[in-house]
Design an enzyme around this catalytic site. Structure first.
Site, PDB file in Angstrom:
ATOM      1  CB  ALA A  26      -0.956  -0.010   1.186  1.00  0.00           C
ATOM      2  NE  ARG A  37      -3.270  11.849 -10.309  1.00  0.00           N
ATOM      3  CZ  ARG A  37      -4.149  12.379  -9.450  1.00  0.00           C
ATOM      4  NH1 ARG A  37      -4.520  11.704  -8.394  1.00  0.00           N
ATOM      5  NH2 ARG A  37      -4.638  13.587  -9.649  1.00  0.00           N
ATOM      6  CB  CYS A  60      -7.576  -5.062   5.994  1.00  0.00           C
ATOM      7  SG  CYS A  60      -6.402  -3.794   5.545  1.00  0.00           S
ATOM      8  NE  ARG A  87      -1.038   5.056 -13.506  1.00  0.00           N
ATOM      9  CZ  ARG A  87      -0.986   5.627 -12.311  1.00  0.00           C
ATOM     10  NH1 ARG A  87      -1.018   4.899 -11.230  1.00  0.00           N
ATOM     11  NH2 ARG A  87      -0.894   6.937 -12.205  1.00  0.00           N
ATOM     12  CG  ASN A 323      -3.948   2.917   0.558  1.00  0.00           C
ATOM     13  OD1 ASN A 323      -3.794   2.930  -0.655  1.00  0.00           O
ATOM     14  ND2 ASN A 323      -4.168   1.802   1.233  1.00  0.00           N
ATOM     15  CE1 TYR A 444     -34.714  11.214  14.024  1.00  0.00           C
ATOM     16  CE2 TYR A 444     -35.715  13.264  13.289  1.00  0.00           C
ATOM     17  CZ  TYR A 444     -35.834  12.000  13.832  1.00  0.00           C
ATOM     18  OH  TYR A 444     -37.059  11.510  14.150  1.00  0.00           O
ATOM     19  CD1 TRP A 452     -32.544  13.748  22.009  1.00  0.00           C
ATOM     20  CD2 TRP A 452     -30.537  14.738  21.934  1.00  0.00           C
ATOM     21  NE1 TRP A 452     -32.671  15.015  22.533  1.00  0.00           N
ATOM     22  CE2 TRP A 452     -31.451  15.645  22.501  1.00  0.00           C
ATOM     23  CE3 TRP A 452     -29.205  15.146  21.785  1.00  0.00           C
ATOM     24  CZ2 TRP A 452     -31.097  16.921  22.921  1.00  0.00           C
ATOM     25  CZ3 TRP A 452     -28.842  16.418  22.211  1.00  0.00           C
ATOM     26  CH2 TRP A 452     -29.791  17.299  22.770  1.00  0.00           C
TER      27      TRP A 452
END
Lengths: 473, 473
Positions: A26, A37, A60, A87, A323, A444, A452
């Site tokens: 990662a 990039r 994970c 890439r 990451n 809500y 609440w």
């Protein structure tokens, strides 16, 4: 063996800058991707060394893959070496970096055949990850004992489960991985015992909240044994595991899974004289540059991070940090500017439909940080009480005495409980008081929350204690 | 009729302080309850006048009750008059307050039989709520046209649906209530047309996000007609509704449900010379005291609230605000200190399994507030892509140009999408920049989130635009 020397990064032939990344998971590959990039192949050469055979995967996800919730391992791979290569990232699999030569700005690598080579760098990213803790317990390396660290571990466990009918499993360690693996093995039809040396599973929670996790696991049919350090992994005549012996008893095991946590993998960095913290991780600044270095960066499970609540350093191996840190490194190498200010210690997990989440400091961490605090525990539901699927939820809030600053939040509940911890994570990052939190304008509607929100109820209750305490002091 | 006068609050017989509450729903009864919690009956007398026959109910639950998701109306009542009375709150049902006499500190009430009475107060809470908007459309009061405001409306609609087989329903207004009612009627087997005067339903979202809601509703089989102000509600020979005529067409209707929003019910306050804002609501300070008044408080759907992002006042009728404001009032009357600093405009809703949420300012609101901004829209999933149930989600983030301060967040997606808006709500309250948000330590595990939470991906993308914009300016 004398390593072949490809020279420094700059040769007459090639005046491009060269970025060398150590570790293809990662943090390393996020750094590589982000740098790419921002700088094209005519400006920047990117070489990534990975000693294994895969890149950019989700460790994970392993427990969920074993549980049958995720098809793997292909699905757990966010980006294959081929995609990185497309890439213009030069990924070299099966190639371990065995030395960092800071003076000459180069790394020595060794491939699977033992061939060594020097590669020069202008910028170096150390993303060597972590290694599973393996305490010196007799029998811990026996057949039938598995870690849950790399994808190969997952394949090994699945193969063991498929190969022959197994009856008993022991999971050693009641942290996130241990709890998730207990569920995974249960779903394979095994009788599962989880042994944990401390008072409760999920030691990242306070014991009172960990007890709720324990009770839920027991309801699922998992035997939970606590206060039980492992003494020995016992094997049969065939050399295979047959039981786990602890201080409090012996538990039969056809398979043993270790969830004992990991340590930063920093031998290489240590040998190179780079700064290592008290928890064994590399130390960096906010830009993820190794402290004192100009051109060496580090991120992921091999670094220590600043806890923004306690002000102390911690080692928190977690893909989401890796990451982020990788992206910060790649942005900075690519000519931009980004920082990773630190963490607040957020974590979320589940065992069957029980959701478990925490952020900030638990009581013992608050004490260790020299903070005085008050706590409140409340019970509420995930939705309006009259709405179908409203599920019970217990929320614990910890606030600093006198100031009322939120210090921590812990949640144990059913569907809709876990991600509510994000409210606490943002509030902690902003340094909010629990009084400020009571006025938060949270979403809500009856299918989403009681009028609440449970987190606000907890904030309210602990705020009452802060006030009462202030009046009494 | 001459009102019987029970005199001022203080009589020789009774030296207790008297709190009078006008309106027995969320804000009023929260204030009464909280004041009572802090001051016993020997210190404080609490009288609450309610013109209806119920107290403390969830109007927000009505669409779900009609849909069949909540059994009602009993379940929608958080606390009955009897329960309030058991806590020494003198609830007088069927009693309307018709005048506030500030000079003498008393209110004039009228009961269902028309009998009038004066009651003195030491503290007065105005919680008169809101009234449904009923534009002067011909036929709008016909048989078969329903509002969705009080529990009786819910009973009326359910009775209409049960009484005879109905085929066509038209919902007028595509806001939260309209969208929720469209689903409710669909689940009763009706053909449902939603007519909305603006460009898209859910005008609290930007049109590009509202379009996603529209498309999802159409997939469910709801006919959505936009740009269609209603001209007339057409009735048959029996006087019952038969169709709704709009600027763009006529739609058959056996039942019409109005979801046109509400206005603050402040005639009484206006007559008493109390300060009313541009949106028709009472104006208060942060303690919820009516501006310029010592002993008069107001909360709930009858007040205007400060938008903490725009700095402007708004009318946002929502049960969660009413509850918080009522609690603040009761705390202050009870001798404590609390404030309601304002809102950030958070709202969440759903239509079938589509979750819709927003917080902060939408584009037009940002423009109206004189703010320059950049936006980003991203698509992601609710869980790790490989985890079962990972559902698509679209997130739009709006940030201020140059400063990068978060201005707003909008989310449309499936399960797990809606409550993520809370991350934005807390960040807005804290005044965070989107750069700060990209580093947020949110809960991550494959069943809960991709390794980059969708909200962080949106923050990242809009942060890129803030930076690009800064460089270009």
């Amino acid at each position: 063996m004398i390593a072949r020397d490809t020279g420094a990064a700059h040769t007459l032939r090639d005046m491009r800058e060269r970025l060398v990344v150590i570790g293809g998971d990662a943090a390393g590959m996020s750094a590589a991707s982000q740098a790419r990039r921002r700088k094209g192949p005519d400006e920047l050469e990117v070489v990534a060394f990975e000693r294994g055979r895969r890149t950019s995967y989700s460790a994970c996800g392993i427990p969920y893959w074993i549980a049958g919730d995720a098809t793997g391992p292909d699905k757990l791979i966010a980006r294959t070496p081929e995609k990185h290569r497309a890439r213009d990232i030069d990924v070299r699999l099966g190639t371990e970096v065995v030395e960092i030569d800071r003076d000459r700005g180069r790394v020595r690598t060794r491939d699977v055949l033992g061939a060594e080579e020097w590669t020069g760098y202008d910028q170096l990213v150390i993303a060597t990850g972590a290694v599973p803790k393996r305490p010196p317990i007799p029998g811990i390396d026996s057949d039938g004992v598995y870690g849950v660290q790399i994808l190969d571990d997952g394949e090994d466990i699945i193969e063991a489960l498929d190969r022959r009918p197994l009856r008993d499993a022991v999971v050693v360690g009641g942290g996130y991985i241990g709890v998730e693996m207990a569920e995974a093995l249960l779903r394979h039809g095994l009788r599962v015992t989880l042994v944990e040396r401390s008072e409760q599973p999920m030691a990242t929670l306070d014991p009172d909240m960990g007890r709720l996790v324990r009770e839920a696991m027991e309801c699922l049919g998992i035997t939970v044994v606590t206060g039980a350090p492992v003494r020995e992994v016992l094997t049969g005549a065939d050399g295979r595991v047959r039981a786990v012996a602890t201080d409090v008893g012996e538990y039969p095991a056809d398979v043993v899974v270790l969830g004992l946590g990991v340590s930063p993998n920093t031998g290489l960095a240590r040998d190179a004289g780079l700064p290592i913290g008290a928890h064994g991780g590399l130390l960096t600044d906010r830009a993820m540059r190794v402290r004192g270095e100009e051109a060496i960066w580090a991120g992921g499970d091999c670094v220590e991070v600043l806890n923004l609540v306690s002000g102390g350093m911690q080692h928190i191996p977690l893909g989401t940090h890796a990451n982020k840190q990788g992206r910060v490194i790649g942005t900075n190498i690519g000519g931009g500017y980004a920082t990773f200010p630190g963490v607040v210690g957020t974590a979320v997990s589940k065992v069957c439909d029980l959701e478990i989440a925490r952020t900030g400091l638990k009581e013992s961490q608050a004490r260790a940080a020299g903070l005085q605090y008050v706590t409140a525990v409340i019970e509420s539901t995930s939705r309006a009480g009259y709405y179908p699927g409203a599920a019970p939820m217990t929320v614990k809030a910890i606030a600093e005495r006198r100031t009322g600053r939120l210090l921590g939040l812990q949640i144990v509940g059913r569907e809709g409980a876990g991600k509510r911890v994000d409210i606490g994570a943002v509030a902690l990052t902003a340094g909010m008081t629990v009084e400020q939190m009571t006025a938060l304008d949270l979403g809500y509607a009856p299918p989403f929350s009681p009028v609440w929100d449970p987190v606000l109820v907890a904030a309210r209750k602990v705020d009452d204690k802060v006030r009462a305490d202030g009046n009494g002091a």
